[in-house]
Design an enzyme around this catalytic site. Structure first.
Site, PDB file in Angstrom:
ATOM      1  N   ASP A 118       4.848  -7.734   6.357  1.00 42.61           N
ATOM      2  CA  ASP A 118       5.526  -8.956   6.830  1.00 42.61           C
ATOM      3  C   ASP A 118       5.919  -8.798   8.295  1.00 42.61           C
ATOM      4  O   ASP A 118       5.651  -9.691   9.120  1.00 42.61           O
ATOM      5  CB  ASP A 118       6.773  -9.235   5.982  1.00 42.61           C
ATOM      6  CG  ASP A 118       6.442  -9.538   4.523  1.00 42.61           C
ATOM      7  OD1 ASP A 118       6.478 -10.710   4.139  1.00 42.61           O
ATOM      8  OD2 ASP A 118       6.134  -8.588   3.776  1.00 42.61           O
ATOM      9  N   HIS A 122       0.452   5.130   7.042  1.00 39.73           N
ATOM     10  CA  HIS A 122       0.859   5.372   5.658  1.00 39.73           C
ATOM     11  C   HIS A 122       1.351   6.815   5.519  1.00 39.73           C
ATOM     12  O   HIS A 122       1.154   7.631   6.415  1.00 39.73           O
ATOM     13  CB  HIS A 122      -0.320   5.108   4.721  1.00 39.73           C
ATOM     14  CG  HIS A 122      -0.696   3.660   4.662  1.00 39.73           C
ATOM     15  ND1 HIS A 122      -1.518   3.080   5.608  1.00 39.73           N
ATOM     16  CD2 HIS A 122      -0.333   2.678   3.815  1.00 39.73           C
ATOM     17  CE1 HIS A 122      -1.653   1.792   5.321  1.00 39.73           C
ATOM     18  NE2 HIS A 122      -0.932   1.523   4.246  1.00 39.73           N
ATOM     19  N   SER A 154       0.808  -1.224   0.000  1.00 37.67           N
ATOM     20  CA  SER A 154       0.000   0.000   0.000  1.00 37.67           C
ATOM     21  C   SER A 154       0.842   1.274   0.000  1.00 37.67           C
ATOM     22  O   SER A 154       0.366   2.331  -0.403  1.00 37.67           O
ATOM     23  CB  SER A 154      -0.938   0.000   1.210  1.00 37.67           C
ATOM     24  OG  SER A 154      -0.205  -0.250   2.391  1.00 37.67           O
TER      25      SER A 154
END
Ligand code: NAG
Ligand code: NAG
Length: 372
Positions: free
Chosen positions: A173, A308, A60
């Protein structure tokens, strides 16, 4: 969960305010802006202006989720045109991205993404093959998708055009590494290797630029300073949440980073003269979050989820990425000051005006070729 999010949405809507951005007007590098006199055949002799095609794989952060969002609901939109590696919206004067820098060197660059849309929407995505929510296990399928798009597009001369493929993966991850048995540094490296191998086997004349994973302890530093960010981080990144207080997010990030460096130092991708891999480590040691002058976390760096990047955050990160590309291996900046928007955008060095690789960093003389 929904009510918590709705509440946060209301609060963040207030604090995010107007949308700051960061450009770099008047970027100029006298004597080193032009292409090579003849199209290079060696990956260690590629000038920025020789790059004809840009592509990207990732999650993303490369899809640009929420980059121009003003509330949490906007996080689902993929602002690909603003993404730090490959966004082509606006221009370098008003918004820094790697693609917008390269466009200054070559206005005919192909592949940069525009506007809002998913990887399946060609007009928007172009060669930004990132899929939001991806972990390293999704990278090989993205590589296949990207290769297919490059092989089939009539505007690309696959044999002769130099391609720069950017990869940034790992946040998801590490956010699963505290409970998932398949999120080990070795499996992570194997997944990235599979993707790069697909690029290697199918794309002539290609430089792969792998942005090093950040030290995700930065999330916990932010959590300690901002309650709102802490709540959202706990939702978006399970391993950062209070449920896993003993998870050493820093040690795991470092182990993942080491696995990236191994891919570069192994030299396994230097078996062909027209292909190479470079790791860009500017986020490796970036452990201090952006701060405002009064010492608070600078929320303008983030999208409304505090995780983000905002368009301003993308632009700052893009500066770090570009600067690493023209810094020799061994002397690449390893930490960014996110609080400082005035960092200079570097020019290629006159004595080695190439995208820096392991080989031209060790000795450039062997790779010197005339410019136009
Ligand atoms: C990066 O951080 C590591 C671990 O804290 C440290 O050993 C190394 O010296 C740092 N390197 C740079 C260039 O800051
Ligand atoms: C980062 O930049 C800010 C703003 O210019 C400055 O106040 C701060 O001292 C810098 N931090 C470091 C570690 O250089």
């Amino acid at each position: 969960m929904k009510t918590v999010l709705a509440l946060i949405l209301a609060i963040v809507g207030v604090v995010s305010g107007d949308l700051k951005d960061l450009g770099y007007p008047n970027y100029n590098c006298p004597g080193v802006m032009g292409p090579s006199a003849t199209v290079p055949t060696n990956a260690h002799s590629v000038r920025p202006a020789d790059i004809k095609v840009i592509g990207a794989l990732g999650d993303s952060l490369t899809a640009g989720n929420g980059a121009a969002a003003t509330n949490l609901d906007g996080m689902r939109y993929e602002y690909r045109g603003l993404a730090f590696p490959i966004g082509g919206d606006k221009n370098l004067d008003t918004h820094v991205t790697l693609a917008n820098v390269l466009l200054k060197y070559n206005s005919k660059l192909f592949g940069q993404s525009h506007g809002i849309g998913t990887q399946t929407m060609w007009s928007q995505a172009q060669l930004n093959a990132a899929v939001s929510g991806s972990t390293s296990s999704n990278l090989a399928s993205q590589a296949l998708d990207l290769v297919h798009k490059i092989q089939t597009h009539p505007q690309i001369d696959i044999q002769n055009d130099w391609k720069l493929i950017h990869i940034f993966i790992g946040g998801n991850d590490v956010c699963a590494a505290c409970y998932s048995h398949t999120e080990t540094p070795q499996i992570w490296q194997d997944n990235i290797k599979k993707a790069i191998q697909i690029l290697h086997d199918n794309l002539p004349r290609t430089i792969v630029s792998l942005t090093g994973l950040f030290d995700m302890v930065i999330l916990r530093t932010i959590d300690a300073a901002n309650d709102l960010c802490k709540v959202i981080h706990g939702i978006e990144c399970k391993c950062d949440s209070e449920g896993y207080p003993n998870f050493d997010i820093e040690a795991v990030s470092r182990a993942f980073q080491a696995k990236q460096m191994e891919l570069q130092t192994s030299g396994i991708y230097d078996d062909r003269t027209d292909f190479t891999l470079i790791v860009q480590p500017f986020l490796f040691n970036t452990t201090q979050p952006p701060k405002t002058a009064d010492g608070q976390i600078d929320l303008t760096f983030f999208a409304p989820d505090c995780f983000h990047f905002s368009q301003y955050g993308h632009a700052l990160v893009a500066k770090g990425l570009w600067n690493n590309m023209v810094q020799p291996v061994g002397a690449k900046t390893m930490a960014m000051n996110y609080s400082d928007p005035t960092t200079a955008l570097l020019c290629p060095s006159a004595s080695c005006p190439f995208i820096r690789t392991t080989k031209n960093s060790a000795s450039c003389a062997h790779y010197l070729t005339p410019g136009m």
